[in-house]
Design an enzyme around this catalytic site. Structure first.
Site, PDB file in Angstrom:
ATOM      1  N   TYR A  73     -14.937 -11.168   0.164  1.00  0.00           N
ATOM      2  CA  TYR A  73     -15.335  -9.937  -0.370  1.00  0.00           C
ATOM      3  C   TYR A  73     -16.551 -10.086  -1.270  1.00  0.00           C
ATOM      4  O   TYR A  73     -17.488  -9.548  -0.864  1.00  0.00           O
ATOM      5  CB  TYR A  73     -14.825  -9.104  -0.875  1.00  0.00           C
ATOM      6  CG  TYR A  73     -13.514  -9.098   0.046  1.00  0.00           C
ATOM      7  CD1 TYR A  73     -14.077  -7.812   0.738  1.00  0.00           C
ATOM      8  CD2 TYR A  73     -12.247  -9.261   0.518  1.00  0.00           C
ATOM      9  CE1 TYR A  73     -12.362  -7.159   1.181  1.00  0.00           C
ATOM     10  CE2 TYR A  73     -11.419  -8.597   0.320  1.00  0.00           C
ATOM     11  CZ  TYR A  73     -11.533  -7.658   1.065  1.00  0.00           C
ATOM     12  OH  TYR A  73     -10.360  -7.084   2.466  1.00  0.00           O
ATOM     13  N   ARG A 125      -3.397   6.702   1.094  1.00  0.00           N
ATOM     14  CA  ARG A 125      -4.164   7.824   1.981  1.00  0.00           C
ATOM     15  C   ARG A 125      -2.821   8.767   2.969  1.00  0.00           C
ATOM     16  O   ARG A 125      -2.737   9.296   3.120  1.00  0.00           O
ATOM     17  CB  ARG A 125      -5.023   7.704   2.448  1.00  0.00           C
ATOM     18  CG  ARG A 125      -6.419   7.618   1.529  1.00  0.00           C
ATOM     19  CD  ARG A 125      -6.952   6.592   2.500  1.00  0.00           C
ATOM     20  NE  ARG A 125      -6.810   5.913   3.049  1.00  0.00           N
ATOM     21  CZ  ARG A 125      -7.656   4.668   3.474  1.00  0.00           C
ATOM     22  NH1 ARG A 125      -8.782   4.764   4.235  1.00  0.00           N
ATOM     23  NH2 ARG A 125      -7.438   2.830   4.053  1.00  0.00           N
ATOM     24  N   ARG A 146       0.536  -1.283  -0.261  1.00  0.00           N
ATOM     25  CA  ARG A 146       0.250  -0.223  -0.413  1.00  0.00           C
ATOM     26  C   ARG A 146       1.296   1.065   0.168  1.00  0.00           C
ATOM     27  O   ARG A 146       0.825   2.382   0.190  1.00  0.00           O
ATOM     28  CB  ARG A 146      -0.552  -0.309   1.829  1.00  0.00           C
ATOM     29  CG  ARG A 146      -2.328  -0.464   1.278  1.00  0.00           C
ATOM     30  CD  ARG A 146      -3.306  -0.642   0.267  1.00  0.00           C
ATOM     31  NE  ARG A 146      -4.548  -1.570  -0.033  1.00  0.00           N
ATOM     32  CZ  ARG A 146      -5.384  -1.143   1.179  1.00  0.00           C
ATOM     33  NH1 ARG A 146      -5.788  -1.195   2.085  1.00  0.00           N
ATOM     34  NH2 ARG A 146      -6.216  -2.230   1.372  1.00  0.00           N
ATOM     35  N   ARG A 163      -6.399  11.964  -5.977  1.00  0.00           N
ATOM     36  CA  ARG A 163      -7.717  11.313  -5.716  1.00  0.00           C
ATOM     37  C   ARG A 163      -8.676  11.990  -6.026  1.00  0.00           C
ATOM     38  O   ARG A 163      -9.443  11.825  -6.444  1.00  0.00           O
ATOM     39  CB  ARG A 163      -7.337  10.070  -4.123  1.00  0.00           C
ATOM     40  CG  ARG A 163      -8.972   9.288  -4.654  1.00  0.00           C
ATOM     41  CD  ARG A 163      -9.825   9.179  -2.905  1.00  0.00           C
ATOM     42  NE  ARG A 163      -8.918   9.513  -1.527  1.00  0.00           N
ATOM     43  CZ  ARG A 163      -9.245   9.406  -0.537  1.00  0.00           C
ATOM     44  NH1 ARG A 163      -9.612   8.531  -0.717  1.00  0.00           N
ATOM     45  NH2 ARG A 163      -9.236  10.500   0.398  1.00  0.00           N
ATOM     46  N   ASP A 187      -7.190  -2.218  -7.387  1.00  0.00           N
ATOM     47  CA  ASP A 187      -7.619  -2.895  -6.363  1.00  0.00           C
ATOM     48  C   ASP A 187      -7.590  -4.335  -6.920  1.00  0.00           C
ATOM     49  O   ASP A 187      -7.828  -4.549  -7.998  1.00  0.00           O
ATOM     50  CB  ASP A 187      -9.295  -1.857  -5.656  1.00  0.00           C
ATOM     51  CG  ASP A 187      -9.102  -2.656  -3.957  1.00  0.00           C
ATOM     52  OD1 ASP A 187      -8.155  -1.732  -3.499  1.00  0.00           O
ATOM     53  OD2 ASP A 187      -9.620  -3.314  -4.312  1.00  0.00           O
TER      54      ASP A 187
END
Ligand code: CP3
Length: 345
Positions: A151, A29, A25, A38, A75
Site C-alpha cells: 500500500y 457495509r 470484515r 458510518r 483498518d
C-alpha cells in the site's frame, strides 16, 4: 467441561462443544446498521478514530450474527498514517496514500508511539472489552510488513504490484529497510493492543500470496517471524492470514503462529496434511457461497466442516465478506456452523 470461550479453545487446539465462527470484515457495509453508524461519523476514517462509534460497529455483528469473536473495528492502514504517510479513503476507490518510493522517502517515516499517535485505537479496545463484558473474546489485528509495504509503495490498492516489485528486485537492501521500519511499528502496535485488552491477534498478510515461494521466504516470512517472536511473552494466540497461501503453508506453520487462516483455494484437509496438524486452521468458505441459495450454502458449510481437523478449527471465510452480501445469509451461516459443527458429547 469446556472452560473458556470456544474461539480461544479452538486457537489452542482444545476440545469445543461446537465449531466457533467469525467472519472477516464482519463489521462492514453489508450491514445497514454499519452504514447508519458510518453516516453519523461522516466518513470511514472518522469512524475508525471515534472510539465510541468504533465500539458500536464492533458489537453489531456479535449481536446480529451471534459470532464467537469480535474483531476490533479499525483498518490496517491506521498505523501507516501515524508513520507519516498521508492517507485518505476515496468513496468508490478505496485507500489513497502519498507513496514512498525511494530511500529519501524512507527517511520521512518514523516508528509511531502507539499510545501517543494511535491512542484512539487503544481507547476503542478498552471500551469494547467493557461493553462485551466477557460475552466473546476480542481480536486485535495489524497488517503484516509486506502487505503494508504494497500500500505504501503503490500509494493505494495495487493492481499489478509493479512499483513494489520494481523496488524489491531493484534494491532489495533499501526495500528491507522499509520492511524493518514496518515490523518495528507493527510490534509496538500489537503489543499496545494486547496491553489494552485484545485476547488474540490476527496478522493480515493479504497480498503476500502474489509472491513466489522464494520471495515469500525472503521478504514476507521474516517480518511475520519477528512479530511472533516479539509477541511470545504476551500469551495471546496469533493468527496469520495470507490470501493465496497454498504455496507457503509449510512456511506459515513454521513461523511460530498458533493459527493459519486459509483462503478457499485449498482444502482444509490438504492444509492439515501438509502442516502435519502443527497449528490450528481458520477458514475457509468461499465468500461467494453466501450468494447461493440456502441449501447450496449449507452444503458448502458441511463440506468445509467435513474437511476440517477434529480439534483446532475456527470457521471463517477465505477472505472478507463482500459488501453486497445479504445480511440474512451471514446470520444463516453462523447458525449452520453451530448446528453442523456440534461435537459428540
Ligand atoms: O474485519 C472487521 O470487521 C474489522 C475491520 C477491518 C477493516 N479493514 C474495516 C474496513 C479489518 C480487519 C480490515 C483489514 C484490512 N484493511 C485489510 C486486510 C484484510 C483484507 O480484506 O484483505 C486490507 C487490505 C485493508 C485495506 C483497505 N481498507 C482497503 C483496500 C479498503 C477499501 C476496499 C473496500 O472494501 O472498500 C478498506 C476500507 C475498509 N476497511 C472498509 C471497512 C469496513 C470499507 C470502508 C467503508 O465503510 O466504506
Amino acid at each position: 467441561m469446556f472452560e473458556g470461550s470456544r474461539f480461544l479453545r479452538a486457537c489452542r487446539r482444545q476440545t469445543v462443544d461446537t465449531t466457533p465462527v467469525w467472519i472477516m470484515r464482519q463489521a462492514g457495509r453489508y450491514l445497514p446498521q454499519y452504514r447508519a453508524t458510518r453516516a453519523r461519523a461522516g466518513d470511514f476514517l472518522s469512524l475508525c478514530k471515534a472510539p465510541e462509534l468504533a465500539c458500536e460497529v464492533t458489537l453489531q455483528p456479535v449481536e446480529l450474527l451471534k459470532v464467537d469473536a469480535a474483531i476490533l473495528f479499525s483498518d490496517i492502514l491506521i498505523p501507516v498514517e501515524a508513520m507519516g504517510v498521508p492517507l485518505q479513503f476515496v468513496e468508490g476507490e478505496g485507500p489513497r496514500l502519498e507513496p514512498v518510493r525511494s530511500e529519501g522517502d524512507l527517511r520521512k517515516l518514523h516508528v509511531p508511539d502507539p499510545a501517543a499517535e494511535t491512542g484512539f485505537v487503544l481507547d476503542a479496545v478498552r471500551l469494547i472489552r467493557r461493553e462485551l463484558d466477557g460475552r466473546v473474546p476480542l481480536i486485535g489485528f495489524s497488517g503484516a510488513p509486506f502487505t503494508l509495504a504494497t500500500y505504501i509503495v503503490e500509494g493505494g490498492s495495487a493492481k499489478s504490484f509493479q512499483k513494489v516489485l520494481a523496488w524489491l528486485y531493484g534494491d532489495p537492501e533499501s526495500f528491507r529497510q522499509l520492511l524493518d521500519v514496518l515490523a518495528e511499528t507493527v510490534i509496538l502496535y500489537l503489543k499496545a493492543q494486547v496491553d489494552a485488552g485484545v485476547q488474540a491477534v490476527q496478522i493480515f498478510d493479504t497480498w503476500a500470496g502474489m509472491l513466489s515461494r522464494r520471495l515469500y521466504r525472503e521478504f514476507a516470512l521474516p517480518g511475520t517471524r519477528q512479530i511472533v517472536q516479539a509477541l511470545r511473552g504476551c500469551s495471546v494466540p496469533v493468527i496469520l492470514y495470507v490470501n493465496g497461501c497454498s504455496p507457503f503453508l509449510e512456511e506459515m506453520a513454521a513461523s511460530g503462529v498458533d493459527v493459519i487462516s486459509v483462503d478457499w483455494r485449498v482444502s482444509l484437509a490438504e492444509a492439515s496434511e501438509r502442516i502435519r496438524s502443527a497449528v490450528a486452521l481458520q477458514g475457509n468458505l468461499d465468500p461467494m457461497a453466501l450468494f447461493a441459495p440456502r441449501p447450496a450454502l449449507e452444503h458448502e458449510v458441511g463440506r468445509v466442516l467435513g474437511s476440517a481437523p477434529d480439534r483446532g478449527h475456527i470457521f471463517n471465510l477465505g477472505h472478507g465478506i463482500q459488501p453486497e452480501t445479504p445480511p440474512e445469509a451471514a446470520v444463516a451461516l453462523v447458525e449452520m456452523v453451530h448446528r453442523l459443527g456440534r461435537k459428540e458429547p
